[in-house]
Design a protein around this motif. Structure first.
Motif, PDB file in Angstrom:
ATOM      1  N   VAL A  27       0.863  -1.177   0.000  1.00 24.16           N
ATOM      2  CA  VAL A  27       0.000   0.000   0.000  1.00 24.16           C
ATOM      3  C   VAL A  27       0.906   1.235   0.000  1.00 24.16           C
ATOM      4  O   VAL A  27       1.710   1.407   0.919  1.00 24.16           O
ATOM      5  N   VAL A  28       0.762   2.059  -1.023  1.00 26.01           N
ATOM      6  CA  VAL A  28       1.737   3.144  -1.188  1.00 26.01           C
ATOM      7  C   VAL A  28       1.079   4.396  -1.760  1.00 26.01           C
ATOM      8  O   VAL A  28       0.245   4.310  -2.661  1.00 26.01           O
ATOM      9  N   PRO A  29       1.452   5.571  -1.233  1.00 26.77           N
ATOM     10  CA  PRO A  29       0.965   6.816  -1.836  1.00 26.77           C
ATOM     11  C   PRO A  29       1.550   6.999  -3.236  1.00 26.77           C
ATOM     12  O   PRO A  29       2.700   6.634  -3.487  1.00 26.77           O
ATOM     13  N   SER A  30       0.789   7.591  -4.110  1.00 28.15           N
ATOM     14  CA  SER A  30       1.226   7.754  -5.498  1.00 28.15           C
ATOM     15  C   SER A  30       2.470   8.622  -5.615  1.00 28.15           C
ATOM     16  O   SER A  30       3.249   8.470  -6.556  1.00 28.15           O
ATOM     17  N   PHE A  31       2.723   9.505  -4.640  1.00 26.62           N
ATOM     18  CA  PHE A  31       3.892  10.378  -4.742  1.00 26.62           C
ATOM     19  C   PHE A  31       5.204   9.658  -4.438  1.00 26.62           C
ATOM     20  O   PHE A  31       6.276  10.231  -4.578  1.00 26.62           O
ATOM     21  N   PHE A  32       5.139   8.375  -4.032  1.00 28.01           N
ATOM     22  CA  PHE A  32       6.352   7.572  -3.843  1.00 28.01           C
ATOM     23  C   PHE A  32       6.797   6.881  -5.134  1.00 28.01           C
ATOM     24  O   PHE A  32       7.582   5.952  -5.090  1.00 28.01           O
ATOM     25  N   ASN A  33       6.303   7.316  -6.251  1.00 27.64           N
ATOM     26  CA  ASN A  33       6.593   6.670  -7.528  1.00 27.64           C
ATOM     27  C   ASN A  33       7.989   7.051  -8.030  1.00 27.64           C
ATOM     28  O   ASN A  33       8.154   7.851  -8.948  1.00 27.64           O
ATOM     29  N   VAL A  34       9.008   6.472  -7.381  1.00 27.67           N
ATOM     30  CA  VAL A  34      10.407   6.745  -7.711  1.00 27.67           C
ATOM     31  C   VAL A  34      11.107   5.412  -7.947  1.00 27.67           C
ATOM     32  O   VAL A  34      10.916   4.459  -7.186  1.00 27.67           O
ATOM     33  N   ASP A  35      11.903   5.319  -8.979  1.00 29.20           N
ATOM     34  CA  ASP A  35      12.593   4.071  -9.310  1.00 29.20           C
ATOM     35  C   ASP A  35      13.424   3.564  -8.130  1.00 29.20           C
ATOM     36  O   ASP A  35      14.143   4.329  -7.479  1.00 29.20           O
ATOM     37  N   GLY A  36      13.310   2.274  -7.862  1.00 31.84           N
ATOM     38  CA  GLY A  36      14.116   1.629  -6.830  1.00 31.84           C
ATOM     39  C   GLY A  36      13.550   1.687  -5.436  1.00 31.84           C
ATOM     40  O   GLY A  36      14.090   1.065  -4.521  1.00 31.84           O
ATOM     41  N   ILE A  37      12.460   2.419  -5.234  1.00 26.76           N
ATOM     42  CA  ILE A  37      11.898   2.562  -3.886  1.00 26.76           C
ATOM     43  C   ILE A  37      10.863   1.494  -3.582  1.00 26.76           C
ATOM     44  O   ILE A  37      10.757   1.019  -2.449  1.00 26.76           O
ATOM     45  N   LEU A  38      10.100   1.060  -4.584  1.00 29.21           N
ATOM     46  CA  LEU A  38       8.981   0.142  -4.347  1.00 29.21           C
ATOM     47  C   LEU A  38       9.346  -1.306  -4.667  1.00 29.21           C
ATOM     48  O   LEU A  38      10.067  -1.582  -5.628  1.00 29.21           O
ATOM     49  N   PHE A  39       8.809  -2.224  -3.856  1.00 30.54           N
ATOM     50  CA  PHE A  39       8.999  -3.648  -4.088  1.00 30.54           C
ATOM     51  C   PHE A  39       8.180  -4.060  -5.309  1.00 30.54           C
ATOM     52  O   PHE A  39       6.985  -3.771  -5.401  1.00 30.54           O
ATOM     53  N   GLU A  40       8.824  -4.723  -6.252  1.00 27.16           N
ATOM     54  CA  GLU A  40       8.210  -4.963  -7.567  1.00 27.16           C
ATOM     55  C   GLU A  40       7.417  -6.262  -7.682  1.00 27.16           C
ATOM     56  O   GLU A  40       6.808  -6.520  -8.717  1.00 27.16           O
ATOM     57  N   HIS A  41       7.427  -7.089  -6.643  1.00 28.76           N
ATOM     58  CA  HIS A  41       6.801  -8.412  -6.755  1.00 28.76           C
ATOM     59  C   HIS A  41       5.591  -8.576  -5.841  1.00 28.76           C
ATOM     60  O   HIS A  41       5.324  -9.678  -5.356  1.00 28.76           O
TER      61      HIS A  41
END
Length: 195
Positions: A62-76
Protein backbone atom coordinates in the motif's frame (compact mmCIF):
# COMPACT_ATOMS: atom_id res chain seq x y z
CA UNK A 1 -4.00 -14.24 8.59
CA UNK A 2 -2.83 -11.03 6.97
CA UNK A 3 0.03 -9.54 8.98
CA UNK A 4 0.84 -5.85 8.71
CA UNK A 5 4.56 -5.30 9.21
CA UNK A 6 5.89 -1.83 9.95
CA UNK A 7 9.59 -1.07 9.77
CA UNK A 8 12.45 1.03 8.48
CA UNK A 9 12.95 1.76 4.81
CA UNK A 10 16.60 2.68 5.35
CA UNK A 11 19.18 0.55 3.51
CA UNK A 12 22.17 1.83 5.51
CA UNK A 13 21.23 0.24 8.85
CA UNK A 14 23.19 -2.70 10.27
CA UNK A 15 22.55 -5.85 8.24
CA UNK A 16 21.62 -7.84 11.36
CA UNK A 17 18.30 -5.95 11.54
CA UNK A 18 17.53 -6.76 7.91
CA UNK A 19 18.52 -10.42 8.30
CA UNK A 20 16.27 -10.87 11.34
CA UNK A 21 13.29 -9.21 9.67
CA UNK A 22 13.63 -11.45 6.62
CA UNK A 23 13.96 -14.54 8.81
CA UNK A 24 10.79 -13.61 10.73
CA UNK A 25 8.90 -13.05 7.48
CA UNK A 26 9.90 -16.42 6.06
CA UNK A 27 8.63 -18.14 9.20
CA UNK A 28 5.35 -16.21 9.07
CA UNK A 29 4.88 -17.16 5.41
CA UNK A 30 5.69 -20.82 6.09
CA UNK A 31 2.95 -20.77 8.72
CA UNK A 32 0.38 -19.68 6.15
CA UNK A 33 0.31 -15.94 6.80
CA UNK A 34 0.43 -13.15 4.21
CA UNK A 35 1.90 -9.65 4.25
CA UNK A 36 0.43 -6.17 4.25
CA UNK A 37 3.13 -3.48 4.17
CA UNK A 38 4.12 -0.07 2.88
CA UNK A 39 5.49 -1.45 -0.40
CA UNK A 40 9.11 -0.43 0.23
CA UNK A 41 11.92 -2.36 -1.47
CA UNK A 42 14.63 -1.42 1.01
CA UNK A 43 15.40 -1.73 4.70
CA UNK A 44 13.17 -3.85 6.90
CA UNK A 45 10.18 -3.31 4.62
CA UNK A 46 12.10 -4.84 1.74
CA UNK A 47 13.36 -7.64 3.98
CA UNK A 48 9.80 -8.48 5.02
CA UNK A 49 8.66 -8.56 1.41
CA UNK A 50 11.56 -10.77 0.33
CA UNK A 51 10.83 -13.21 3.14
CA UNK A 52 7.20 -13.62 2.11
CA UNK A 53 8.09 -13.65 -1.60
CA UNK A 54 10.58 -16.49 -1.08
CA UNK A 55 7.69 -18.63 0.21
CA UNK A 56 5.25 -17.61 -2.56
CA UNK A 57 2.96 -15.94 -0.02
CA UNK A 58 0.46 -13.17 -0.71
CA UNK A 59 2.02 -9.68 -0.52
CA UNK A 60 -0.15 -6.55 -0.49
CA UNK A 61 1.73 -3.28 -0.83
CA UNK A 62 0.00 0.00 0.00
CA UNK A 63 1.74 3.14 -1.19
CA UNK A 64 0.96 6.82 -1.84
CA UNK A 65 1.23 7.75 -5.50
CA UNK A 66 3.89 10.38 -4.74
CA UNK A 67 6.35 7.57 -3.84
CA UNK A 68 6.59 6.67 -7.53
CA UNK A 69 10.41 6.74 -7.71
CA UNK A 70 12.59 4.07 -9.31
CA UNK A 71 14.12 1.63 -6.83
CA UNK A 72 11.90 2.56 -3.89
CA UNK A 73 8.98 0.14 -4.35
CA UNK A 74 9.00 -3.65 -4.09
CA UNK A 75 8.21 -4.96 -7.57
CA UNK A 76 6.80 -8.41 -6.76
CA UNK A 77 3.65 -7.60 -4.79
CA UNK A 78 0.64 -9.80 -5.40
CA UNK A 79 -1.37 -6.59 -5.27
CA UNK A 80 -0.33 -2.94 -5.08
CA UNK A 81 -2.82 -0.39 -3.78
CA UNK A 82 -2.05 3.25 -4.54
CA UNK A 83 -3.41 6.04 -2.36
CA UNK A 84 -3.44 9.81 -2.49
CA UNK A 85 -2.32 10.42 1.09
CA UNK A 86 -0.37 8.81 3.92
CA UNK A 87 -3.51 8.83 6.08
CA UNK A 88 -5.42 6.88 3.47
CA UNK A 89 -2.50 4.45 3.23
CA UNK A 90 -2.52 3.77 6.97
CA UNK A 91 -6.28 3.28 7.04
CA UNK A 92 -6.19 0.72 4.25
CA UNK A 93 -3.33 -1.14 5.92
CA UNK A 94 -5.27 -1.21 9.19
CA UNK A 95 -8.47 -2.39 7.53
CA UNK A 96 -6.76 -5.18 5.56
CA UNK A 97 -4.74 -6.55 8.47
CA UNK A 98 -5.51 -9.12 11.16
CA UNK A 99 -2.39 -8.39 13.23
CA UNK A 100 0.40 -5.81 13.47
CA UNK A 101 4.13 -6.36 13.92
CA UNK A 102 6.40 -3.37 14.43
CA UNK A 103 10.05 -4.01 13.62
CA UNK A 104 12.78 -1.40 14.21
CA UNK A 105 12.32 1.86 12.37
CA UNK A 106 12.33 5.64 12.56
CA UNK A 107 9.68 8.28 13.06
CA UNK A 108 7.27 6.83 10.50
CA UNK A 109 7.41 3.43 12.19
CA UNK A 110 7.01 4.98 15.65
CA UNK A 111 3.98 6.90 14.44
CA UNK A 112 2.37 3.77 12.99
CA UNK A 113 2.95 1.77 16.18
CA UNK A 114 1.62 4.48 18.49
CA UNK A 115 -1.43 5.14 16.35
CA UNK A 116 -2.41 1.46 16.45
CA UNK A 117 -1.70 1.30 20.19
CA UNK A 118 -3.83 4.39 20.81
CA UNK A 119 -6.68 2.94 18.76
CA UNK A 120 -6.46 -0.32 20.68
CA UNK A 121 -6.50 1.50 24.01
CA UNK A 122 -9.63 3.33 22.87
CA UNK A 123 -11.33 0.08 21.91
CA UNK A 124 -11.25 0.70 18.17
CA UNK A 125 -9.62 -2.67 17.44
CA UNK A 126 -8.72 -5.87 19.31
CA UNK A 127 -6.07 -7.21 16.94
CA UNK A 128 -2.74 -8.61 18.16
CA UNK A 129 0.14 -6.14 18.29
CA UNK A 130 3.78 -7.19 18.50
CA UNK A 131 6.84 -5.02 19.05
CA UNK A 132 9.61 -7.08 17.47
CA UNK A 133 12.63 -6.02 19.49
CA UNK A 134 15.60 -6.92 17.27
CA UNK A 135 18.92 -6.29 19.05
CA UNK A 136 17.05 -4.62 21.92
CA UNK A 137 16.26 -1.70 19.62
CA UNK A 138 13.10 -0.74 21.51
CA UNK A 139 14.50 -1.08 25.04
CA UNK A 140 14.85 2.68 25.54
CA UNK A 141 11.39 3.36 24.16
CA UNK A 142 9.99 0.82 26.62
CA UNK A 143 11.91 2.62 29.40
CA UNK A 144 10.19 5.86 28.32
CA UNK A 145 6.78 4.19 28.42
CA UNK A 146 7.50 2.95 31.93
CA UNK A 147 8.55 6.48 32.90
CA UNK A 148 5.18 7.69 31.58
CA UNK A 149 3.49 5.15 33.85
CA UNK A 150 5.62 6.13 36.85
CA UNK A 151 4.77 9.80 36.31
CA UNK A 152 1.07 8.93 35.84
CA UNK A 153 0.83 10.14 32.23
CA UNK A 154 -0.17 6.64 31.13
CA UNK A 155 -1.72 3.63 32.82
CA UNK A 156 0.15 0.37 33.24
CA UNK A 157 -2.60 -1.59 31.46
CA UNK A 158 -1.48 -0.02 28.18
CA UNK A 159 1.70 -2.13 28.22
CA UNK A 160 -0.49 -5.23 28.20
CA UNK A 161 -2.03 -4.28 24.86
CA UNK A 162 1.05 -5.40 22.92
CA UNK A 163 3.72 -8.07 23.25
CA UNK A 164 7.46 -7.45 23.14
CA UNK A 165 9.00 -10.46 21.40
CA UNK A 166 12.44 -11.40 20.13
CA UNK A 167 12.21 -14.57 18.03
CA UNK A 168 10.06 -15.92 15.20
CA UNK A 169 8.92 -18.83 17.38
CA UNK A 170 7.66 -16.42 20.04
CA UNK A 171 5.73 -14.51 17.37
CA UNK A 172 4.10 -17.65 15.95
CA UNK A 173 3.13 -18.86 19.42
CA UNK A 174 1.67 -15.46 20.34
CA UNK A 175 -0.40 -15.28 17.16
CA UNK A 176 -1.63 -18.86 17.57
CA UNK A 177 -2.72 -18.36 21.18
CA UNK A 178 -3.86 -14.74 21.09
CA UNK A 179 -7.11 -13.92 22.85
CA UNK A 180 -8.63 -10.58 21.72
CA UNK A 181 -8.29 -7.94 24.40
CA UNK A 182 -11.32 -5.75 24.96
CA UNK A 183 -10.38 -2.25 25.99
CA UNK A 184 -12.77 0.68 26.25
CA UNK A 185 -12.53 4.26 27.51
CA UNK A 186 -14.81 3.17 30.37
CA UNK A 187 -12.25 0.59 31.48
CA UNK A 188 -9.45 3.16 31.27
CA UNK A 189 -11.30 6.07 32.86
CA UNK A 190 -9.32 5.89 36.11
CA UNK A 191 -6.36 7.41 34.26
CA UNK A 192 -8.50 10.34 33.08
CA UNK A 193 -10.39 11.10 36.28
CA UNK A 194 -9.05 12.40 39.55
CA UNK A 195 -9.79 10.29 42.59
Amino acid sequence: MRICIYGASSCIIDSSFIDEAEKLSKVLAKNGHSLVFGCGANGLMGAAARGFYSENAEIIGVVPSFFNVDGILFEHCTKTIRTETMRERKQIMEDLSDAFITTPGGIGTFEEFFEMLTLKQLGRHTKPMILYNINGYYDKMLDMLNTSIDEKFMNKETLGLFAVLNTPDEVINYLNTYVPQECTPEQMKHIYTKK
